[in-house]
Scaffold this active site. Structure first.
Site, PDB file in Angstrom:
ATOM      1  N   LYS A   1       0.818  -1.217   0.000  1.00 23.01           N
ATOM      2  CA  LYS A   1       0.000   0.000   0.000  1.00 23.01           C
ATOM      3  C   LYS A   1       0.851   1.266   0.000  1.00 23.01           C
ATOM      4  CE  LYS A   1      -4.012  -2.241   2.097  1.00 23.01           C
ATOM      5  NZ  LYS A   1      -4.673  -2.405   0.795  1.00 23.01           N
TER       6      LYS A   1
ATOM      7  N   GLU B   1      -9.346  -4.989  -1.486  1.00 27.91           N
ATOM      8  CA  GLU B   1      -9.163  -6.420  -1.756  1.00 27.91           C
ATOM      9  C   GLU B   1      -9.876  -7.156  -0.644  1.00 27.91           C
ATOM     10  OE1 GLU B   1      -8.410  -9.876  -1.067  1.00 27.91           O
ATOM     11  OE2 GLU B   1      -6.331  -9.338  -0.629  1.00 27.91           O
TER      12      GLU B   1
ATOM     13  N   CYS C   1      -5.648 -14.958   1.206  1.00 28.33           N
ATOM     14  CA  CYS C   1      -6.904 -14.550   0.574  1.00 28.33           C
ATOM     15  C   CYS C   1      -7.146 -15.247  -0.756  1.00 28.33           C
ATOM     16  CB  CYS C   1      -6.940 -13.041   0.395  1.00 28.33           C
ATOM     17  SG  CYS C   1      -5.522 -12.375  -0.498  1.00 28.33           S
TER      18      CYS C   1
ATOM     19  N   GLU D   1      -3.895  -3.763  -6.810  1.00 26.28           N
ATOM     20  CA  GLU D   1      -2.635  -3.428  -6.168  1.00 26.28           C
ATOM     21  C   GLU D   1      -1.511  -4.052  -6.994  1.00 26.28           C
ATOM     22  OE1 GLU D   1      -3.248  -2.515  -1.619  1.00 26.28           O
ATOM     23  OE2 GLU D   1      -3.548  -4.659  -1.978  1.00 26.28           O
TER      24      GLU D   1
END
Length: 490
Positions: A162, A252, A286, A464
């Site tokens: 990030k 996300e 994830c 991302e």
């Protein structure tokens, strides 16, 4: 005294006491030990961080592209020099095996920072001719102050995913790590300062998502929010961001990803891929491919190979480098995963292996769940429909390509998908029909810095990594220039 002591907030280039002084504990899930006390931010702290970021951001943005690039490259060097120290902290905080954090978490995070540091000088506008006497040029300008809200499974990697594009584009960031795993984000703030990042350009506020996260998403001084987490929280973030100042949002939000094995696949390779897609990081990834589709004719042979491999997993103390499967991130999460396992049993899935929490010897003090495999699963089962975020594989059989594509897409998620086959025509044909943002053919899990990462449907908004993400941390200003005369109708 806990191992890492009291951890303060990081604002304006230094550790700073929170306004309230309230604290919460960081707990090692391998043994239940309190390893640190972290200060909890409140509204005053958020305002203070935003003010510091607003002051530091113009200083950072005014530097040349090469100056910003050099500072971020120095941060990369420091990250790599301190890799083992950071890996040890990450292991204590998350329960992830040291063999994993040492070779993956910091390494891949540093790679992303290095990638964006190299792209900074290439961030440029356009010149667009209109006619002989006029042209337009564009500038890519930073958004200003942006917020990052991280998840607990890859703390420092997510903080770098990030912050790297945000800082590369000339923004300042306020980062809120998960309250479950906050320690390495604070260390990252130290590293940025040591590398020469101006004060206020990267701040870390620890505390709960319901409080600190909501304050950040609603704050009028923040231009964008990048969030990683669950669907329910993501919907709140989007609503709060839109309801306050129409902030740009990147999210996300997880998945329930299909891994499709075709009849011509090398079954050993397919089993190895399925293992990595389900049990790496104790299943807390994830993109995990937890819905494993296998041709009915190969199901028994495939299941045998999976059981053999599960029995070889080395479960133990995550600080032992022989361990490749550690505890779940918290005792609360362990209980959640066990509820899903109980649901699978109740709904009639066949338990092949695992299905229980580990309580023998030293493991009794940690949040351990045995690697679990269910077969004869149905598409309507809870373990097949919902994201478990734990070491639970569901094996489903199918008859035809058309059928498996339809069933693979029958989910509200769309983060990842994969196929295993020796027929590349089939591989591409099927992948092009799968509703997922990240797809793998004959592999699983790798996401290089150059590769955009994000999902379809409820799995997220935006991406991302990759070049496009850097552009999304800028806004385009268009300027028309007239070199000739100007004619008014009045």
């Amino acid at each position: 005294m806990s191992r890492y002591g009291l951890q303060k907030l990081y604002i304006n280039g230094a550790y700073t006491d929170s306004a309230s002084g309230d604290t919460f504990d960081a707990v090692n899930p391998a043994n239940g030990e309190c390893i640190a006390q972290l200060q909890a931010a409140n509204a005053q702290d958020v305002d203070k961080a935003v003010a510091a970021a607003k002051q530091g951001q113009p200083v950072w943005a005014a530097m040349t592209a090469m100056e910003r690039s050099r500072i971020l490259r120095r941060a990369v060097d420091i990250l790599r020099d301190r890799n083992d120290e950071l890996a040890a902290i990450e292991t204590a905080d998350t329960g992830k095996p040291l063999s994993e954090t040492r070779s993956v978490d910091i390494v891949t995070g540093a790679d992303v920072l290095e990638y964006y540091a190299g792209l900074i000088p290439a961030l440029e506008g356009q010149q667009i001719p209109l006619r002989g006497s006029a042209f337009v040029y564009t500038r890519r300008e930073p958004l200003g102050v942006v917020a990052g809200i991280g998840a607990w499974n890859y703390p420092i990697q997510i903080a770098l995913w990030k912050s790297a594009p945000a800082l590369a584009a000339g923004n300042a960031m306020i980062f809120k790590p998960s309250e479950v795993t906050s320690l390495t984000a604070l260390k990252l703030a130290e590293i940025y300062t040591e590398a020469g990042l101006p004060a206020g350009v990267f701040n870390v506020l620890t505390g709960s998502g319901d409080q600190v996260g909501q304050m950040l998403t609603e704050h009028p001084g923040i231009a964008k929010v990048s969030f990683t987490g669950g669907i329910a929280s993501g919907k709140k973030v989007m609503a709060n961001a839109a309801g306050s100042t129409l902030k740009d949002v990147t999210m996300e939000l997880g998945g329930k990803s299909p891994l499709i094995i075709f009849a011509d696949a090398d079954l050993d390779k397919a089993a190895d891929i399925a293992m990595m897609a389900n049990f790496y990081s104790s299943g807390q990834v994830c993109t995990n491919g937890t819905r494993v589709f296998v041709p009915q004719a190969l199901q028994a042979a495939f299941e045998q190979k999976i059981v053999e491999r599960v029995k070889r997993i080395h479960i133990g103390d995550p600080s032992d480098e022989r361990t490749n499967f550690g505890p779940l991130v918290s005792f609360q999460h362990r209980d959640s995963v066990m509820r899903y396992i109980d649901s699978g049993k109740r709904e009639g899935a066949t338990l092949l292996i695992g299905g229980y929490s580990l309580t023998e010897d030293a493991l009794a003090h940690g949040a351990y769940v045995a690697p679990t495999v269910f077969t004869h699963c149905r598409d309507d089962m809870q373990i097949v429909r919902e994201e478990i975020f734990g070491p639970v594989m569901s094996i489903l059989s199918y008859q035809s390509e058309e059928e498996v594509i339809r069933r693979a897409n029958d989910t509200e998620y769309g983060l990842a998908a994969g196929v295993v086959t020796q027929d590349l025509n089939r591989a591409h044909r099927v992948i092009h029909q799968l509703q997922a943002g990240i797809c793998w053919i004959n592999t699983w899990g790798e996401s290089a810095p150059e590769m955009p990462v994000g999902g379809y449907k409820h799995s997220g908004v935006g991406r991302e990594n990759g070049i496009s993400t850097l552009e999304h941390y800028t806004q385009i200003k268009s300027i028309q220039v007239e070199l000739g005369s100007f004619n008014s109708v009045f």
